[in-house]
Structure formats: structure tokens, C-alpha cells
Design an enzyme around this catalytic site. Structure first.
Site, PDB file in Angstrom:
ATOM      1  N   PRO A   1       0.787  -1.243   0.000  1.00  0.00           N
ATOM      2  CG  PRO A   1       0.044  -0.938   2.198  1.00  0.00           C
ATOM      3  CD  PRO A   1       0.811  -1.885   1.329  1.00  0.00           C
ATOM      4  CB  CYS A   2       3.173   2.792  -2.399  1.00  0.00           C
ATOM      5  SG  CYS A   2       2.354   2.570  -3.978  1.00  0.00           S
TER       6      CYS A   2
END
Lengths: 204, 211
Positions: free
Chosen positions: B175-176
């Protein structure tokens, strides 16, 4: 730099299937196609980047066809003529069985030359490399093959009396011709009736 | 007698040899199965629809290796996979059933963490280190690039954290999108800022309703 194998499949799937249908017949073509692409996928990383991919695939298909034919001969069923079967190749009517029957009736060299030159689009020089012999011989074989195909397909009635291909609307007077016809009819009729246009190939 | 009357011309004859699409599709599926069985499926991929556009999903024997947004040119992504991993790249949707299902659940707000084997071999060194830590940012929360730099034990590497996020080969799953600028603005995103907003809004909404 090599492109993803999926693109090789996309570009050549149809061509290889035509080649397989021409050389081993519609029924065994699926196996030949699968074995060709599986073998190709196995060898793909080692294929030189500048190789002619289509010629490479046809060469593999050629070898797989020979293997299949030999395997078929080992446990061959001794019948004079292959009966038509209920469709084993997907949608009934999606395959031009008249064409493939006619191709199947060609002598081996002609069949290969037609398949590799006309269906796969390889030049005669490459066809000769695959099947052996000279490019000139390949050219003659392909030309003779096409001539024979034209004759057979333009006169379906003549072919019909020899290949148990009398349709449901055949002259009742021909019933006595061969008992094979009578045996083949029940398995054939449903396949034909299921097709969207039974008369499609005849009308051309 | 009527030898030439109905003689089909060569191109008509050749056209009759074409296979129907159904047959080719069936043969393709057969190839996927056989290649998987024989251990030849070095890179399997598929393309799925999602609220952030069409996603390309690619997987190796080790696990999910690439998620690419539509604007990342899927053909080019596949070319890169062929060059960097293996040219044995085949469309094989069933190999990615688990991935597709978890993504569906995520986009429906019904999943908060992914439970998938990942293949991180497309990133190296510090970038991979950052990407390994990103799943520690909880669903619906965000951190700044500076906070992530502290999280991975290198507080000065703020810019490098930004690069690591930008080059994340597994967006959404890793989850950047939960990393923002210190001033609270979005910062960059491989799928475009709109996609980043969609993901953050989705997580915020699901946190509210889910409690």
C-alpha cells in the site's frame, strides 16, 4: 530482446492450427497444436532473437505431426473410411469439414506443401528445408495439391459418392451403394443438423 | 464437364481454413494448464477490471510479482517482465484467481489486508526494504514520506522513500498509496492522483462503516 510468449501464441495460433488440421486432420489437430506450443514454450528462451518464429513453429508442428501419425499407426483401427463423429472440436459448424476432408485426401507431400506454403505462408525454400527435397519439388507439390483441392471442392457430389458424404437429402436410389453409408448416417446427421448452415460450403 | 463452373478461387479456399475463436480460446486454456503442469509458466498474467481502471496482474511460481495500472501501458509492462524475469510469459487467468478474488474483496471494502504470496524480485536494496515495510501502515491510515523514512531506520532518506513508493511493482497490494507528503497533499502515484484518492477514500469509508 525476446517478446512475451503470449504474443507468439496470439500471432501464430491460427496458422499453426491450420497446419495441424491439414497435416493430421481436424480430429487430431488439437493435440498437435497443444504439443507444438508446449514444446515451443519449453524451447523459447533458447530461440535466437532473430529467428523466423513462424518457420520455427511450423518445423515443430511438422515433427509433432509425424509423431502423432506414427503413434496413430501403432494402434490404428482398421476401418476403410473414418466415420464422421459428433463434434469434438468445439462449436459444430465452426469448422469447414468439407475443406479438411479434401485436404486430408491429398498425398502426404502435397498436403505438407499446401499446409506449409499456403496455410503458413512460408516460401518454398523453407518448405523444402522442413519436408526435404528441393524448393522446386515443393512448389510442384503445392501446385498439384491446390489443383486437386479445387477439383474436389468444386465437385462435391463426385467426392461424396466416394467418401460416404451423401447428405440427408441424397437421392434414395443411392442407398444401395455401400453399407458403410448407412452405418455412418446416424452419427453424422446430428452434427450436420446442428450447424448454422449445412449448405454453407456447397454454395460457394 | 463442369470442371471450372464452381471452382473456388485460392483465397476463398484459404479463407475457409480459418479457425473459429472458440476453438482457439479452448486451445489456449489447454496450453495454460499444460504449461502449468510442466513447470513452464514462469510468468502468468491476466487483466482485471477495478474501480481504478484495468489492472494487469502477473505472478511467478513464487507469488504475485507485478500489478500495473492501465496508464502504465500493459504491453510495455509485459515486455519488461519478459526481459527481466523470463520470456515464458503467458496469459493464464486461473493462476491469478486468488489475487483477483482478494482484490475484489478489497475494492468492495470487505478486505483490509492481503494474504498473498509475493515475489519481490523486481525491486532491490533500499527500495525493496521500504516496500517490505509499507504493509505496516494500517488500513485507512497514512504516513508521510519522512515518517516512512524513520520507520525503515533511515530518517534522512526521505527522497529515496519517495522513489521506492514510485517504483513499487505491486501497488494496491503493497500500500504505497498510504504515503503522503508531510503537508498532507497526495504526492505522486503510479496510477495517477485520481487512483490514489479513490483508494484512500475507499479505506476511509470502510473504516467508518466497519468501525
Amino acid at each position: 530482446m525476446k517478446k512475451p510468449f503470449e504474443r507468439v501464441v496470439e500471432e501464430h495460433a491460427d496458422t499453426v492450427l491450420r497446419v495441424c488440421r491439414a497435416v493430421v486432420g481436424v480430429h487430431d489437430a488439437d493435440d498437435a497444436w497443444s504439443e507444438t506450443f508446449l514444446a515451443a514454450m519449453r524451447a523459447y528462451p533458447d530461440l535466437p532473437d532473430d529467428a523466423n518464429v513462424e518457420a520455427w513453429l511450423v518445423t515443430i508442428a511438422h515433427r509433432k505431426a509425424i509423431d502423432l501419425t506414427r503413434a496413430g499407426q501403432r494402434h490404428a483401427v482398421p476401418v476403410a473410411d473414418l466415420p464422421e463423429r459428433p463434434s469434438t472440436v468445439g462449436l459444430p459448424g465452426g469448422t469447414d469439414h468439407d475443406l479438411w476432408r479434401a485436404v486430408r485426401a491429398l498425398p502426404g507431400k502435397q498436403r505438407q506443401a499446401v499446409a506449409y506454403h499456403h496455410f503458413a505462408g512460408l516460401p518454398y525454400r523453407e518448405v523444402a528445408e522442413i519436408v526435404g527435397g528441393t524448393p522446386e519439388a515443393a512448389r510442384r507439390a503445392a501446385s498439384d495439391g491446390i489443383k486437386a483441392l479445387r477439383t474436389t471442392l468444386s465437385e462435391p457430389d463426385r467426392g461424396a459418392s466416394q467418401t460416404a458424404d451423401a447428405g440427408p437429402d441424397a437421392d434414395p436410389g443411392t442407398n444401395a451403394e455401400a453399407s458403410v453409408d448407412a452405418n455412418a448416417t446416424p452419427t453424422r446427421t446430428p452434427t450436420r443438423a446442428a450447424g448454422p448452415s449445412p449448405a454453407r460450403t456447397r454454395s460457394r | 464437364m463442369k470442371d471450372t463452373a464452381a471452382d473456388p478461387d485460392l483465397s476463398t479456399l484459404l479463407a475457409r481454413a480459418s479457425a473459429d475463436p472458440g476453438t482457439l480460446a479452448r486451445l489456449h486454456t489447454r496450453l495454460e494448464d499444460a504449461a502449468g503442469r510442466d513447470g513452464l509458466l514462469d510468468v502468468a498474467y491476466t487483466v482485471v477490471d477495478s474501480p481504478v481502471g484495468r489492472l494487469l496482474l502477473a505472478s511467478t511460481e513464487k507469488g504475485l510479482v507485478r500489478v500495473a495500472f492501465h496508464n502504465q501501458d500493459h504491453d510495455q509492462v509485459l515486455d519488461t517482465l519478459a526481459t527481466t524475469l523470463s520470456p515464458r510469459v503467458l496469459r493464464a487467468p486461473r493462476r491469478l484467481d486468488d489475487v483477483a478474488r482478494e482484490l475484489d474483496q478489497y475494492f468492495a471494502g470487505a478486505r483490509r489486508t492481503f494474504d498473498l504470496p509475493l515475489d519481490l524480485s523486481l525491486s532491490h536494496g533500499f527500495r525493496q526494504l521500504v516496500q517490505r515495510h509499507l504493509p505496516e501502515i494500517a488500513y485507512g491510515r497514512t504516513l508521510s514520506y519522512a515518517e516512512v523514512a524513520r520507520l525503515v531506520g533511515n530518517p534522512k532518506a526521505v527522497r529515496a522513500v519517495g522513489t521506492a513508493c514510485a517504483t513499487n511493482p505491486l501497488p494496491v497490494v503493497v500500500p504505497c498509496h498510504r504515503v503522503l507528503r508531510s503537508d498532507g497533499t497526495l504526492g505522486g502515484y503510479a496510477g495517477g492522483p485520481a487512483a490514489k484518492s479513490v483508494l484512500l477514500d475507499l479505506e476511509a469509508a470502510a473504516r467508518h462503516t466497519g468501525g
